[in-house]
Design a protein around this motif. Structure first.
Motif, PDB file in Angstrom:
ATOM      1  N   ARG A  90       1.037  -1.426  -0.070  1.00 49.29           N
ATOM      2  CA  ARG A  90      -0.168   0.026  -0.137  1.00 49.29           C
ATOM      3  C   ARG A  90       0.945   1.317  -0.135  1.00 49.29           C
ATOM      4  NH1 ARG A  90      -5.356  -0.838   1.590  1.00 49.29           N
ATOM      5  NH2 ARG A  90      -5.391   1.577   2.423  1.00 49.29           N
ATOM      6  N   GLU A  91       0.457   2.166  -0.926  1.00 50.02           N
ATOM      7  CA  GLU A  91       1.152   3.371  -0.793  1.00 50.02           C
ATOM      8  C   GLU A  91       2.606   3.339  -1.018  1.00 50.02           C
ATOM      9  OE1 GLU A  91       0.308   5.444   2.959  1.00 50.02           O
ATOM     10  OE2 GLU A  91      -1.943   5.114   2.388  1.00 50.02           O
ATOM     11  N   LEU A  92       2.870   2.563  -2.089  1.00 43.77           N
ATOM     12  CA  LEU A  92       4.296   2.089  -2.407  1.00 43.77           C
ATOM     13  C   LEU A  92       4.692   3.142  -3.462  1.00 43.77           C
ATOM     14  CD1 LEU A  92       6.900   0.415  -2.424  1.00 43.77           C
ATOM     15  CD2 LEU A  92       6.004  -1.019  -4.067  1.00 43.77           C
ATOM     16  N   VAL A  93       5.684   4.196  -3.011  1.00 46.46           N
ATOM     17  CA  VAL A  93       5.993   5.394  -3.845  1.00 46.46           C
ATOM     18  C   VAL A  93       7.769   5.364  -4.104  1.00 46.46           C
ATOM     19  CG1 VAL A  93       6.004   7.962  -4.096  1.00 46.46           C
ATOM     20  CG2 VAL A  93       4.234   6.690  -3.242  1.00 46.46           C
ATOM     21  N   CYS A  94       8.013   5.217  -5.149  1.00 42.34           N
ATOM     22  CA  CYS A  94       9.371   5.601  -5.610  1.00 42.34           C
ATOM     23  C   CYS A  94       9.459   6.820  -6.575  1.00 42.34           C
ATOM     24  CB  CYS A  94      10.077   4.064  -6.222  1.00 42.34           C
ATOM     25  SG  CYS A  94      11.724   4.340  -6.615  1.00 42.34           S
ATOM     26  N   ALA A  95       9.743   7.893  -5.763  1.00 40.94           N
ATOM     27  CA  ALA A  95       9.726   9.222  -6.545  1.00 40.94           C
ATOM     28  C   ALA A  95      10.258   9.139  -7.708  1.00 40.94           C
ATOM     29  CB  ALA A  95      10.101  10.139  -5.406  1.00 40.94           C
ATOM     30  N   GLU A  96      11.623   9.042  -8.019  1.00 42.01           N
ATOM     31  CA  GLU A  96      12.130   9.115  -9.257  1.00 42.01           C
ATOM     32  C   GLU A  96      11.883   7.973 -10.213  1.00 42.01           C
ATOM     33  OE1 GLU A  96      16.497  10.097  -9.135  1.00 42.01           O
ATOM     34  OE2 GLU A  96      16.243  11.078  -7.063  1.00 42.01           O
ATOM     35  N   GLY A  97      11.375   6.981  -9.500  1.00 39.87           N
ATOM     36  CA  GLY A  97      11.249   5.616 -10.468  1.00 39.87           C
ATOM     37  C   GLY A  97      12.284   4.945 -10.611  1.00 39.87           C
ATOM     38  N   ARG A  98      13.517   5.101 -10.018  1.00 39.11           N
ATOM     39  CA  ARG A  98      14.801   4.604  -9.984  1.00 39.11           C
ATOM     40  C   ARG A  98      15.543   4.705  -9.064  1.00 39.11           C
ATOM     41  NH1 ARG A  98      19.082   7.809 -11.390  1.00 39.11           N
ATOM     42  NH2 ARG A  98      18.527  10.087 -11.552  1.00 39.11           N
ATOM     43  N   PHE A  99      16.481   3.831  -8.847  1.00 40.80           N
ATOM     44  CA  PHE A  99      17.454   4.012  -7.690  1.00 40.80           C
ATOM     45  C   PHE A  99      18.953   4.196  -8.370  1.00 40.80           C
ATOM     46  CE2 PHE A  99      14.214   1.132  -5.923  1.00 40.80           C
ATOM     47  CZ  PHE A  99      13.931   1.743  -5.189  1.00 40.80           C
ATOM     48  N   PRO A 100      19.581   5.398  -8.196  1.00 40.73           N
ATOM     49  CA  PRO A 100      20.297   5.806  -9.131  1.00 40.73           C
ATOM     50  C   PRO A 100      21.733   4.887  -9.014  1.00 40.73           C
ATOM     51  CG  PRO A 100      19.710   7.802  -7.821  1.00 40.73           C
ATOM     52  CD  PRO A 100      19.146   6.288  -7.356  1.00 40.73           C
ATOM     53  N   ALA A 101      22.366   4.724 -10.080  1.00 42.28           N
ATOM     54  CA  ALA A 101      23.861   4.230 -10.383  1.00 42.28           C
ATOM     55  C   ALA A 101      24.605   4.649  -9.235  1.00 42.28           C
ATOM     56  CB  ALA A 101      24.296   4.165 -11.573  1.00 42.28           C
ATOM     57  N   GLY A 102      25.418   3.613  -8.577  1.00 42.44           N
ATOM     58  CA  GLY A 102      26.300   4.182  -7.405  1.00 42.44           C
ATOM     59  C   GLY A 102      25.938   4.304  -6.008  1.00 42.44           C
ATOM     60  N   SER A 103      24.648   4.315  -5.890  1.00 39.78           N
ATOM     61  CA  SER A 103      23.940   4.598  -4.701  1.00 39.78           C
ATOM     62  C   SER A 103      24.177   3.285  -3.677  1.00 39.78           C
ATOM     63  CB  SER A 103      22.759   5.084  -4.786  1.00 39.78           C
ATOM     64  OG  SER A 103      21.797   4.095  -5.257  1.00 39.78           O
ATOM     65  N   ALA A 104      24.312   3.595  -2.516  1.00 37.24           N
ATOM     66  CA  ALA A 104      24.379   2.644  -1.624  1.00 37.24           C
ATOM     67  C   ALA A 104      22.912   2.590  -0.821  1.00 37.24           C
ATOM     68  CB  ALA A 104      25.513   2.856  -0.639  1.00 37.24           C
ATOM     69  N   LEU A 105      22.256   1.739  -0.904  1.00 36.65           N
ATOM     70  CA  LEU A 105      20.760   1.589  -0.484  1.00 36.65           C
ATOM     71  C   LEU A 105      20.775   0.987   0.854  1.00 36.65           C
ATOM     72  CD1 LEU A 105      18.853   0.348  -3.881  1.00 36.65           C
ATOM     73  CD2 LEU A 105      19.297   2.666  -3.092  1.00 36.65           C
ATOM     74  N   THR A 106      19.884   1.811   1.694  1.00 38.49           N
ATOM     75  CA  THR A 106      19.778   1.084   3.040  1.00 38.49           C
ATOM     76  C   THR A 106      18.148   0.776   3.147  1.00 38.49           C
ATOM     77  OG1 THR A 106      21.309   2.170   4.101  1.00 38.49           O
ATOM     78  CG2 THR A 106      19.721   1.385   5.370  1.00 38.49           C
ATOM     79  N   ILE A 107      17.743  -0.270   3.165  1.00 38.43           N
ATOM     80  CA  ILE A 107      16.279  -0.910   3.208  1.00 38.43           C
ATOM     81  C   ILE A 107      15.780  -1.019   4.482  1.00 38.43           C
ATOM     82  CG2 ILE A 107      14.391  -2.331   2.205  1.00 38.43           C
ATOM     83  CD1 ILE A 107      17.777  -2.382   0.890  1.00 38.43           C
ATOM     84  N   SER A 108      14.909  -0.349   5.045  1.00 38.48           N
ATOM     85  CA  SER A 108      14.475  -0.525   6.688  1.00 38.48           C
ATOM     86  C   SER A 108      13.114  -0.889   6.656  1.00 38.48           C
ATOM     87  CB  SER A 108      14.646   0.925   7.145  1.00 38.48           C
ATOM     88  OG  SER A 108      15.973   1.386   7.291  1.00 38.48           O
ATOM     89  N   VAL A 109      12.760  -1.617   7.607  1.00 32.92           N
ATOM     90  CA  VAL A 109      11.381  -2.058   7.636  1.00 32.92           C
ATOM     91  C   VAL A 109      10.879  -2.145   9.017  1.00 32.92           C
ATOM     92  CG1 VAL A 109      11.250  -3.793   5.635  1.00 32.92           C
ATOM     93  CG2 VAL A 109      11.749  -4.556   7.955  1.00 32.92           C
ATOM     94  N   LYS A 110       9.810  -1.812   9.555  1.00 27.51           N
ATOM     95  CA  LYS A 110       9.310  -1.691  10.980  1.00 27.51           C
ATOM     96  C   LYS A 110       7.938  -2.520  11.012  1.00 27.51           C
ATOM     97  CE  LYS A 110       7.868   1.549  14.535  1.00 27.51           C
ATOM     98  NZ  LYS A 110       7.735   2.797  14.935  1.00 27.51           N
ATOM     99  N   LEU A 111       7.915  -3.319  11.926  1.00 21.93           N
ATOM    100  CA  LEU A 111       6.740  -3.979  12.050  1.00 21.93           C
ATOM    101  C   LEU A 111       5.573  -3.012  12.813  1.00 21.93           C
ATOM    102  CD1 LEU A 111       5.164  -6.808  12.436  1.00 21.93           C
ATOM    103  CD2 LEU A 111       6.251  -6.776  14.663  1.00 21.93           C
ATOM    104  N   LEU A 112       4.309  -3.097  12.033  1.00 21.28           N
ATOM    105  CA  LEU A 112       3.411  -2.439  12.369  1.00 21.28           C
ATOM    106  C   LEU A 112       2.387  -3.295  13.167  1.00 21.28           C
ATOM    107  CD1 LEU A 112       2.585  -0.195   9.186  1.00 21.28           C
ATOM    108  CD2 LEU A 112       3.748   0.465  11.320  1.00 21.28           C
ATOM    109  N   MET A 113       2.080  -4.365  12.597  1.00 22.98           N
ATOM    110  CA  MET A 113       1.218  -5.178  13.337  1.00 22.98           C
ATOM    111  C   MET A 113       1.374  -6.739  12.879  1.00 22.98           C
ATOM    112  SD  MET A 113      -1.816  -7.404  12.456  1.00 22.98           S
ATOM    113  CE  MET A 113      -1.867  -7.082  10.632  1.00 22.98           C
ATOM    114  N   GLN A 114       1.195  -7.722  13.743  1.00 21.02           N
ATOM    115  CA  GLN A 114       1.649  -9.112  13.288  1.00 21.02           C
ATOM    116  C   GLN A 114       0.754  -9.990  14.185  1.00 21.02           C
ATOM    117  OE1 GLN A 114       5.399 -10.574  14.714  1.00 21.02           O
ATOM    118  NE2 GLN A 114       5.425 -11.939  13.128  1.00 21.02           N
TER     119      GLN A 114
END
Length: 157
Positions: A90-114
């Protein structure tokens, strides 16, 4: 604290393993990393310009949720990796539509409900302190019987 490689927590093999490192895992969150580079695990998926298309955001988020789940299973002494499923985002947004070459991505997740089988996670993908993508990922943990039934149905069609 040191962590195992993402492959130790996920039911994925190359080239479908999109994460390189596990940065942090807590009771309610996880962070993983990957570099957008021809020398990284993302190489097969990069555009001619070396960017990663934005639609990979969901898989990066889902695999980080999988690392969170796998780490917790490992902490509980469960040696097998469990197959989980993404129900949707839901509400998945990738503003630029891409992840730029050379970038170091950090993917973070936080539990809302389980509960025992369903989970919902708030997710972000950032590079150099800038948020590049956000969304909420909803997951489902099928039983062994459901997985057997699902895979048997697929093979008979």
């Amino acid at each position: 604290m040191s962590y195992l490689s993402p492959v130790e927590y996920l039911p994925h093999d190359a080239p479908m393993l999109l994460l390189e490192t596990v940065e942090n895992v807590t009771e309610e969150s996880a962070a993983c990393g990957v570099r957008v580079s021809p020398q990284s695990v993302l190489e097969p998926f990069l555009t001619a310009d070396g960017d990663l298309p934005g639609w990979y955001a969901l898989e990066l988020m889902a695999q980080t949720v999988g690392v969170w789940s796998g780490w917790h299973r490992h902490q509980q002494g469960q040696s097998s990796i469990a197959l989980g499923m993404v129900l949707g985002a839901r509400e998945l947004v990738c503003a630029e539509g891409r992840f730029p070459a050379g970038s170091a991505l950090t993917i973070s997740v936080k539990l809302l409900m389980q509960d025992e089988r369903f989970g919902s996670f708030e997710c972000t993908i950032a590079a150099d302190g800038t948020t590049l993508a956000t969304g909420r990922v909803n997951t489902f943990q099928p039983s062994a019987e459901e997985l057997t039934s699902l895979f048997n149905q697929e093979s008979s069609t």
